[in-house]
Design a protein around this motif. Structure first.
Motif, short mmCIF file in Angstrom:
data_model
loop_
_atom_site.label_atom_id
_atom_site.label_comp_id
_atom_site.label_asym_id
_atom_site.label_seq_id
_atom_site.Cartn_x
_atom_site.Cartn_y
_atom_site.Cartn_z
N ARG A 21 0.84 -1.21 0.00
CA ARG A 21 0.00 0.00 0.00
C ARG A 21 0.87 1.26 0.00
N ARG A 28 4.34 0.02 -9.07
CA ARG A 28 3.79 0.14 -10.44
C ARG A 28 4.87 0.58 -11.42
N ARG A 64 -7.77 -19.19 5.40
CA ARG A 64 -8.00 -18.50 4.13
C ARG A 64 -6.82 -18.85 3.22
N SER A 68 -5.11 -15.02 -1.46
CA SER A 68 -6.28 -14.13 -1.43
C SER A 68 -6.12 -13.01 -0.42
N GLU A 71 -1.94 -8.31 -1.40
CA GLU A 71 -2.11 -7.32 -2.46
C GLU A 71 -1.60 -7.91 -3.78
N HIS A 359 -15.89 -9.39 25.53
CA HIS A 359 -16.00 -10.74 24.94
C HIS A 359 -16.47 -10.63 23.50
N TRP A 360 -17.45 -9.76 23.26
CA TRP A 360 -17.95 -9.60 21.89
C TRP A 360 -16.92 -8.90 21.00
N MET A 363 -14.87 -11.69 19.97
CA MET A 363 -15.57 -12.49 18.95
C MET A 363 -15.54 -11.77 17.60
N SER A 364 -15.72 -10.44 17.65
CA SER A 364 -15.67 -9.65 16.41
C SER A 364 -14.29 -9.70 15.80
N GLN A 367 -13.30 -12.40 13.45
CA GLN A 367 -13.68 -12.22 12.04
C GLN A 367 -12.86 -11.11 11.39
N LEU A 368 -12.69 -10.02 12.16
CA LEU A 368 -12.01 -8.85 11.58
C LEU A 368 -10.51 -9.08 11.38
N TRP A 370 -9.17 -10.97 9.41
CA TRP A 370 -8.86 -11.07 7.97
C TRP A 370 -8.71 -9.69 7.34
N SER A 371 -9.41 -8.70 7.88
CA SER A 371 -9.19 -7.32 7.42
C SER A 371 -7.85 -6.81 7.95
N ARG A 374 -4.89 -8.00 5.98
CA ARG A 374 -4.83 -7.35 4.67
C ARG A 374 -4.30 -5.92 4.80
N LEU A 376 -5.86 -3.50 6.58
CA LEU A 376 -6.94 -2.51 6.70
C LEU A 376 -7.11 -1.99 8.11
N VAL B 46 -23.04 -11.88 16.97
CA VAL B 46 -21.86 -11.00 16.90
C VAL B 46 -20.90 -11.51 15.83
N THR B 47 -20.70 -12.83 15.77
CA THR B 47 -19.79 -13.41 14.78
C THR B 47 -20.28 -13.14 13.37
N SER B 50 -19.96 -9.42 12.53
CA SER B 50 -18.55 -9.05 12.33
C SER B 50 -18.03 -9.60 11.01
N SER B 51 -18.49 -10.80 10.68
CA SER B 51 -18.07 -11.40 9.41
C SER B 51 -18.55 -10.55 8.24
N ASN B 54 -16.52 -7.45 8.11
CA ASN B 54 -15.19 -7.78 7.59
C ASN B 54 -15.21 -7.88 6.07
N ILE B 58 -13.47 -5.33 3.22
CA ILE B 58 -12.54 -5.82 2.19
C ILE B 58 -13.05 -5.42 0.81
N ARG B 62 -11.25 -2.94 -1.82
CA ARG B 62 -10.86 -3.37 -3.18
C ARG B 62 -11.45 -2.43 -4.22
N ARG B 65 -9.88 1.19 -4.23
CA ARG B 65 -8.48 1.29 -4.65
C ARG B 65 -8.26 0.78 -6.06
N PRO B 155 1.02 0.99 -16.48
CA PRO B 155 0.38 -0.12 -17.18
C PRO B 155 -1.13 0.07 -17.25
#
Lengths: 377, 156
Positions: A21, A28, A64, A68, A71, A359-360, A363-364, A367-368, A370-371, A374, A376, B46-47, B50-51, B54, B58, B62, B65, B155
């Motif tokens: 980033r 480029r 994952r 994927s 970048e 706790h939540w 839990m969040s 999931q987050l 993965w962001s 990346r 983010l 919550v899961t 959040s998913s 998330n 993303i 994408r 950008r 490019p």
């Protein structure tokens, strides 16, 4: 400039994405190349293993595809490094390819070494691998009562895990209605129940409230699998029906084989995160020998510093940031409550009372994440 | 002078002076709402939320950008594109239904000729040809910019 990232775990992925980033224009224009070498084409969310061990998460939710997460400007190869030739600024991979670099980032992580304790591999359950976590869940599910011993080796990944596992054990058997038939005993190798003093102070009354027994200064010497007894270097022993272990860890074998650091931990500058003797080699995550926790969060904060510094070197020729030792750990405290520990080189953690919102938040974050990798969050 | 402390003279009294009864009632309602929401939530909710957040983050990252996608979105926002998009959506629905009701089609050559006699098919072919012409000219122009010595060299 050729930037080479070795390792596709949390630290390596964040540093590569962050660099992609920050240096998008240079990439480029072909002024910079960014390459990652990893041992796997899959990326695992390792903190989720504890949830798998207690049936709260399925293993497939932990993965994952590594490509994927990266970048598009990052050249990615599943080809682990076998030889580091630091003086020649090259590495040789398992497929015998040679990659040159101007800047190298080593983020190879760590591995558990249960085989160093006689009987530990065959005699205990552990949640530090996918197969181990599934096996542990099945053992817990079939456990009808008796004595559970939890033993801890140091150093290990995720220092909060022993405490979290203990709370989870209490909750698991309480939910099954057999907590009164289960004796849980926690064994820790130093003279308090956690290496971080404030975590020890916070956890002790929680253990007392949950009627979890504990023995400190218990350095596991051997597991007598046939008689189901653990023995310590301090000449104490405990008979168990189910043994759960958090084995000691070492850095990856490739680091030891290349003699980059004792026990696989590379000597690292605590602020610049460069390898001792090599200003163009950065080390982050579990791979360092720094006195910070071996956690994804430490790798995350270190990766941000390393990426910003490499990018600033490309742009203005000088690094601009220093790592302050920041670590942020969620602590699942049982009863659907959690708290957190945040600390750095200067300031110890100050734990707040556990609550459901935290706790939540945890839990969040599951999931987050993965962001986060990346680049983010 | 009484030695007893009157609560209404203290901090509580000052709160009463500055915050009306209606305001306090609203605060209480809000607190009840927060508690109710908290009690209604579960780890699973919550899961899932959040998913979704998330994946949304993303996707947003994408799209924002990616200059090509942003340009496409800008173009699709134009009012003259709306009827085209609606027609495309309706056509996709009708096509999927038609394919389900008549999966084998009605004859090879004859069926194709019948399709070509349909004015709708001819309009669509014209649309595709016009689109193709514009695409070809734009690609040619973009290629010239990228290879010319004075161009950005970026490019495509």
């Amino acid at each position: 400039m050729r930037i080479l990232v070795v390792g596709g775990g949390t630290g390596g992925t964040i540093v590569a994405n962050n660099l992609a980033r920050r240096l998008s224009a240079e990439l480029r224009a072909g002024k910079v190349t960014l390459t990652m070498l990893s041992a796997s084409d899959r990326h695992m969310y390792q903190p989720g293993l504890l949830y798998v061990a207690f049936g709260q998460m399925m293993p497939d939710a932990l993965y994952r595809d590594q490509a994927s997460l990266l970048e598009p400007s990052i050249e990615f190869h599943v080809d682990p490094v076998k030889h580091f030739m630091l003086d020649e600024q090259k590495v040789r991979t398992g497929s015998d390819r040679v990659f040159g670099y101007d800047v190298l980032v080593i983020a190879t992580g760590s591995r558990m070494v249960p085989e160093e304790i006689p009987g530990l591999v065959e005699g205990s359950e552990t949640f530090y691998s996918e197969a181990g976590a599934i096996k542990m869940y099945k053992a817990l599910r079939n456990f009808q009562g008796g004595r559970i011993a939890l033993v801890v080796g140091v150093p290990h990944k995720c220092p909060i895990a022993p405490v979290e596992a203990t709370f989870s054990l209490h909750d698991f058997f309480k939910a099954r209605g057999i907590r009164d038939q289960v004796e849980i005993k926690y064994h820790y190798p130093i003279n308090r129940i956690h290496s971080i003093e404030n975590v020890a102070k916070w956890a002790k009354p929680e253990f007392d409230r949950m009627e979890v027994a504990y023995e400190t200064l218990f350095n596991l010497k051997e597991v007598d699998v046939a008689n189901r007894i653990i023995r310590s270097e301090e000449d104490t022993e405990y008979a168990y029906d189910l043994l759960i272990s958090i084995p000691a860890h070492r850095g990856m074998a490739v680091i030891e084989e290349n003699q980059l650091g004792q026990a696989g931990w590379i000597p690292t500058d605590r602020h610049q995160l460069t390898m001792a003797g090599y200003d163009n080699v950065y080390v982050l995550g579990d791979t360092t020998n720094l006195p910070v926790s071996k956690t994804g969060s430490a790798a995350h904060f270190e990766a941000e510093v390393v990426a910003e510094n490499i990018a600033s070197i490309v742009k203005i020729g000088e690094p601009v940031r220093e790592y302050d030792g920041k670590v942020y750990c969620f602590i699942e405290a049982g009863h659907d409550q959690a708290t957190y520990a945040m600390f750095n080189y200067q300031n110890p953690p100050d734990l707040k009372p556990a609550n459901k919102s935290m706790h939540w938040f945890k839990m969040s974050y599951n999931q987050l994440y993965w962001s986060s990798v990346r680049g983010l969050l | 002078m009484s030695s007893q402390t009157n609560l209404s003279d203290g901090p509580a009294g000052r709160i009463e002076e500055n915050v009306g009864a209606a305001d306090l009632r609203h605060l209480l309602e809000l607190a009840t709402l927060v508690t109710a929401a908290r009690d209604a939530m579960s780890d699973d909710i919550v899961t899932r939320m959040s998913s979704a957040v998330n994946e949304g983050l993303i996707l947003l990252d994408r799209v924002t950008r990616n200059p090509g996608l942003m340009r496409l979105l800008q173009a699709l926002e134009r009012s003259e594109c709306q009827s085209l998009l609606e027609a495309l959506a309706d056509a996709l629905t009708a096509t999927s239904r038609e394919l389900v009701s008549d999966p084998t089609g009605s004859g090879a050559g004859g069926g194709l000729l019948r399709l070509l006699r349909d004015p709708g098919t001819r309009d669509t072919l014209r649309l595709v040809c016009v689109l193709g012409g514009h695409l070809s000219r734009n690609l040619e122009a973009a290629t010239k910019v990228s290879v010319s010595p004075g161009g950005s060299g970026a490019p495509l």
